[in-house]
Enzyme design. Structure first.
Site, PDB file in Angstrom:
ATOM      1  N   ASP A   1       3.020  -4.081  -5.458  1.00 52.78           N
ATOM      2  CA  ASP A   1       3.390  -3.046  -4.580  1.00 52.78           C
ATOM      3  C   ASP A   1       4.589  -2.107  -5.604  1.00 52.78           C
ATOM      4  OD1 ASP A   1       3.109  -2.379  -1.835  1.00 52.78           O
ATOM      5  OD2 ASP A   1       5.037  -3.346  -1.311  1.00 52.78           O
TER       6      ASP A   1
ATOM      7  N   ASP B   1       0.012  -9.020  -5.097  1.00 57.30           N
ATOM      8  CA  ASP B   1       1.485  -8.901  -4.838  1.00 57.30           C
ATOM      9  C   ASP B   1       2.446 -10.063  -4.958  1.00 57.30           C
ATOM     10  OD1 ASP B   1       0.384  -6.227  -3.882  1.00 57.30           O
ATOM     11  OD2 ASP B   1       1.422  -6.150  -2.168  1.00 57.30           O
TER      12      ASP B   1
ATOM     13  N   LYS C   1       0.313   0.339  -6.124  1.00 56.90           N
ATOM     14  CA  LYS C   1       0.055   0.940  -4.812  1.00 56.90           C
ATOM     15  C   LYS C   1       1.390   0.910  -4.213  1.00 56.90           C
ATOM     16  CE  LYS C   1      -0.799  -3.481  -2.756  1.00 56.90           C
ATOM     17  NZ  LYS C   1       0.393  -3.613  -1.849  1.00 56.90           N
TER      18      LYS C   1
ATOM     19  N   CYS D   1      -1.202  -7.359   3.155  1.00 64.10           N
ATOM     20  CA  CYS D   1      -2.170  -6.954   1.993  1.00 64.10           C
ATOM     21  C   CYS D   1      -3.295  -7.600   1.459  1.00 64.10           C
ATOM     22  CB  CYS D   1      -0.914  -6.807   0.780  1.00 64.10           C
ATOM     23  SG  CYS D   1       0.276  -5.451   0.724  1.00 64.10           S
TER      24      CYS D   1
ATOM     25  N   HIS E   1      10.909   5.600  -0.229  1.00 60.88           N
ATOM     26  CA  HIS E   1       9.649   5.400   0.400  1.00 60.88           C
ATOM     27  C   HIS E   1       9.673   5.311   1.900  1.00 60.88           C
ATOM     28  CE1 HIS E   1       5.745   3.489   1.247  1.00 60.88           C
ATOM     29  NE2 HIS E   1       5.218   4.464   0.186  1.00 60.88           N
TER      30      HIS E   1
HETATM   31  C1  VGL Z   1       3.398  -6.085   1.866  1.00 58.10           C
HETATM   32  C2  VGL Z   1       4.567  -5.189   3.644  1.00 58.10           C
HETATM   33  C3  VGL Z   1       4.947  -3.871   2.734  1.00 58.10           C
HETATM   34  C4  VGL Z   1       2.362  -7.048   1.203  1.00 58.10           C
HETATM   35  C5  VGL Z   1       3.783  -5.017   0.922  1.00 58.10           C
HETATM   36  O1  VGL Z   1       2.248  -7.138   0.235  1.00 58.10           O
HETATM   37  O2  VGL Z   1       1.768  -7.609   2.327  1.00 58.10           O
HETATM   38  N1  VGL Z   1       3.685  -5.986   3.100  1.00 58.10           N
HETATM   39  N2  VGL Z   1       4.586  -3.953   1.582  1.00 58.10           N
HETATM   40 ZN    ZN Z   2       5.247  -2.363   0.490  1.00 54.02          ZN
END
Ligand code: VGL
Ligand code: ZN
Length: 199
Positions: A48, A10, A108, A153, A54
């Protein structure tokens, strides 16, 4: 021993300074990760990738604010500011990330009703992303993880990796945390207990 793969979690504009869910120093990991990318034969990126409505977005829950917790059908869920909306600039990889060598991009969190922190499973812990099958089929067993955020994540991905029978190590120099209410210490302890190497 099987093959090695780097899994870059991410590295997207919304998780970097100026983004809607910015992680402190998130952009500082880009040169570190680019160096790692140069050292690995197999590089996989996660992204992400949420629809605009969402269910992990606080904006979808009247009366709720970002970072509140709610109960979803699959368990507790933290609510976030709108982030990484499909097709938006915030969802793009950081412009300096060397994405060219990546052989796979796993997206994801694209189902409206379910969030996904882990690169392996969505937050119901039952819906797979397909990553474990990809790695197994290609004989990639030794995984190095880095990215954003360490305590969400990256940590969920590393713990799932070990549970799925892979070796996993996390490079802290290439990761930064959101660190809500001690979540970095808590998730670091969980990673260690699960058998993740922390470097
Ligand atoms: C993430 C919160 C929501 C991350 C992704 O990449 O850690 N955290 N979506
Ligand atoms: Zn997210």
């Amino acid at each position: 021993m099987g093959g090695k793969a780097l899994i870059v979690i991410d590295i997207q504009n919304d998780f970097c300074p100026g983004g809607s869910l910015a992680v402190d120093g998130g952009d500082e990991v880009v040169p570190v990760i680019n160096r790692l990318i140069g050292e690995f034969e197999h590089v996989i990126l996660t992204q992400d990738w949420h629809p605009a409505d969402h269910s992990s977005f606080a904006s979808q829950h009247p009366g709720k604010a970002p970072f509140d917790d709610i109960e979803m059908a699959y368990g507790p869920q933290r609510l976030w500011p709108d982030h990484c909306v499909q097709g938006s600039r915030g969802a793009e990889f950081h412009p300096d990330l060397n994405v060219t060598p990546a052989e796979l991009i796993i997206r994801k969190g694209f189902r409206r009703g379910i969030d996904s922190y882990s690169a392996f499973f969505e937050n119901d812990h039952a819906t797979p992303t397909g990553l474990a099958g990809y790695l197994r089929e290609r004989g990639l067993t030794d995984l190095t993880l880095a990215g954003l955020a360490t305590d969400f994540c990256v940590a969920y991905s590393a713990i799932d990796a070990v549970e799925q029978g892979f070796n996993a190590r996390v490079i802290l120099e290439g990761s930064r945390a959101i660190d809500l209410a001690g979540s970095l210490d808590a998730m670091t302890a969980k990673m260690r207990a699960a058998g993740v190497d922390i470097i």
